[in-house]
Design a protein around this motif. Sequence first.
Motif, PDB file in Angstrom:
ATOM      1  N   LYS A   1     -17.613  17.398   4.851  1.00 32.52           N
ATOM      2  CA  LYS A   1     -17.829  17.376   5.732  1.00 32.52           C
ATOM      3  C   LYS A   1     -18.127  16.511   6.467  1.00 32.52           C
ATOM      4  CE  LYS A   1     -20.440  20.781   8.427  1.00 32.52           C
ATOM      5  NZ  LYS A   1     -21.079  22.345   8.507  1.00 32.52           N
ATOM      6  N   ASN A   2     -19.700  16.037   5.593  1.00 32.74           N
ATOM      7  CA  ASN A   2     -20.155  15.030   6.099  1.00 32.74           C
ATOM      8  C   ASN A   2     -20.409  13.244   5.670  1.00 32.74           C
ATOM      9  OD1 ASN A   2     -22.686  17.017   5.663  1.00 32.74           O
ATOM     10  ND2 ASN A   2     -23.281  15.732   3.694  1.00 32.74           N
TER      11      ASN A   2
ATOM     12  N   LEU B   1     -16.964  12.997   7.779  1.00 28.90           N
ATOM     13  CA  LEU B   1     -16.560  13.084   8.559  1.00 28.90           C
ATOM     14  C   LEU B   1     -17.369  12.956   9.720  1.00 28.90           C
ATOM     15  CD1 LEU B   1     -13.539  15.331   8.033  1.00 28.90           C
ATOM     16  CD2 LEU B   1     -13.173  12.888   8.467  1.00 28.90           C
ATOM     17  N   THR B   2     -18.161  14.413   9.633  1.00 33.49           N
ATOM     18  CA  THR B   2     -19.486  14.677  10.593  1.00 33.49           C
ATOM     19  C   THR B   2     -19.664  12.766  10.986  1.00 33.49           C
ATOM     20  OG1 THR B   2     -20.849  15.088  10.079  1.00 33.49           O
ATOM     21  CG2 THR B   2     -19.797  16.339  10.226  1.00 33.49           C
ATOM     22  N   SER B   3     -20.481  11.771   9.952  1.00 33.74           N
ATOM     23  CA  SER B   3     -21.362  11.279  10.476  1.00 33.74           C
ATOM     24  C   SER B   3     -20.483   9.802  11.083  1.00 33.74           C
ATOM     25  CB  SER B   3     -21.744  10.518   9.002  1.00 33.74           C
ATOM     26  OG  SER B   3     -20.290  10.329   8.289  1.00 33.74           O
TER      27      SER B   3
ATOM     28  N   LYS C   1     -10.746  13.245  17.793  1.00 33.65           N
ATOM     29  CA  LYS C   1      -9.735  14.058  17.080  1.00 33.65           C
ATOM     30  C   LYS C   1      -8.540  14.620  18.232  1.00 33.65           C
ATOM     31  CE  LYS C   1     -11.256  18.261  17.553  1.00 33.65           C
ATOM     32  NZ  LYS C   1     -12.457  19.835  16.769  1.00 33.65           N
TER      33      LYS C   1
ATOM     34  N   ASN D   1     -12.583  20.505  12.449  1.00 40.93           N
ATOM     35  CA  ASN D   1     -14.380  21.032  12.978  1.00 40.93           C
ATOM     36  C   ASN D   1     -15.014  20.008  12.508  1.00 40.93           C
ATOM     37  OD1 ASN D   1     -13.098  24.334  14.362  1.00 40.93           O
ATOM     38  ND2 ASN D   1     -14.262  24.901  12.620  1.00 40.93           N
ATOM     39  N   SER D   2     -15.124  18.876  11.682  1.00 44.45           N
ATOM     40  CA  SER D   2     -15.893  18.093  11.078  1.00 44.45           C
ATOM     41  C   SER D   2     -15.693  16.881  12.081  1.00 44.45           C
ATOM     42  CB  SER D   2     -16.144  18.217   9.653  1.00 44.45           C
ATOM     43  OG  SER D   2     -16.081  18.784   8.895  1.00 44.45           O
TER      44      SER D   2
ATOM     45  N   ASN E   1     -14.506  13.972  15.331  1.00 43.60           N
ATOM     46  CA  ASN E   1     -15.497  13.311  16.179  1.00 43.60           C
ATOM     47  C   ASN E   1     -14.619  14.330  17.428  1.00 43.60           C
ATOM     48  OD1 ASN E   1     -15.389  11.911  18.684  1.00 43.60           O
ATOM     49  ND2 ASN E   1     -17.622  12.098  18.393  1.00 43.60           N
TER      50      ASN E   1
ATOM     51  N   SER F   1     -20.111  14.719   0.285  1.00 46.03           N
ATOM     52  CA  SER F   1     -19.523  16.413   1.143  1.00 46.03           C
ATOM     53  C   SER F   1     -18.491  15.334   2.310  1.00 46.03           C
ATOM     54  CB  SER F   1     -20.477  16.739   1.908  1.00 46.03           C
ATOM     55  OG  SER F   1     -20.482  17.501   2.746  1.00 46.03           O
TER      56      SER F   1
ATOM     57  N   LEU G   1     -12.899  23.011   7.697  1.00 44.56           N
ATOM     58  CA  LEU G   1     -13.481  22.120   7.752  1.00 44.56           C
ATOM     59  C   LEU G   1     -13.076  20.940   8.045  1.00 44.56           C
ATOM     60  CD1 LEU G   1     -15.552  21.703   4.737  1.00 44.56           C
ATOM     61  CD2 LEU G   1     -14.524  19.828   5.909  1.00 44.56           C
TER      62      LEU G   1
END
Length: 237
Positions: A7-8, A10-12, A213, A206-207, A209, A5, A203
Amino acid sequence: MEKLSLKNELTSNAYPGRGIVVGKTADGKHAAIAYFIMGRSENSRNRVFVTDGDGIRTQAFDPSKLTDPSLIIYAPVRVLGNDTIVTNGDQTDTVYDLMQDGSTFEQSLCTREFEPDEPNFTPRISAILHVEDGGFDYSMSILKSNNGNPDCCNRYTFDYENPIAGEGRFIHTYMHDGNPLPSFEGEPKLVDIPNDMDEFGELVWNSLNADNKVSLFIRFINIEDGTFESKIYNKNA
């Protein structure tokens, strides 16, 4: 390879640094590009993307605060005929110039190495997309120090011929935040690519940091006729 993913991924990761995503939309109609930059220092965060011909360049948001332009002001995206070049530094110009003289993408990058920003020795990551007569293929490259040893430059090129619809590859400069920053390892990651350009852009943006960013560039290229649409996101707007 397991599909991840985006999204995952990037968010992690609070600090992947600079990143390139390339792939084909799920409907098979478009080649998709995302290129983002992040920053920890005031100098790195003091940037925006602006349009420059068919490509983009970085520029200082507040010129009075610019202290060292050497590794932060460059053209990340340039177009050469049916090829779109995307990189995280001034090697964009190297690839553009040498390919005009008959060199290949890989040959052009053999004249360059990682960035001279000791102790990080930030990798140079690059991609090239070729869209012509209804066909699409792409390559990605990373030039990195040998586990932090600047005496050796390790060069890797990954070629993707006739990529699968709905799939893309993601490569970024750093595995995660740190001091020094640890370089990306392994193959570019396999990720999903949606059909809608705005969905793709939101996507990624917004993902990333929120503190680190800086800017994001999105482009969808019509594989049938080569026309394209682009969008820029700047935190300093």
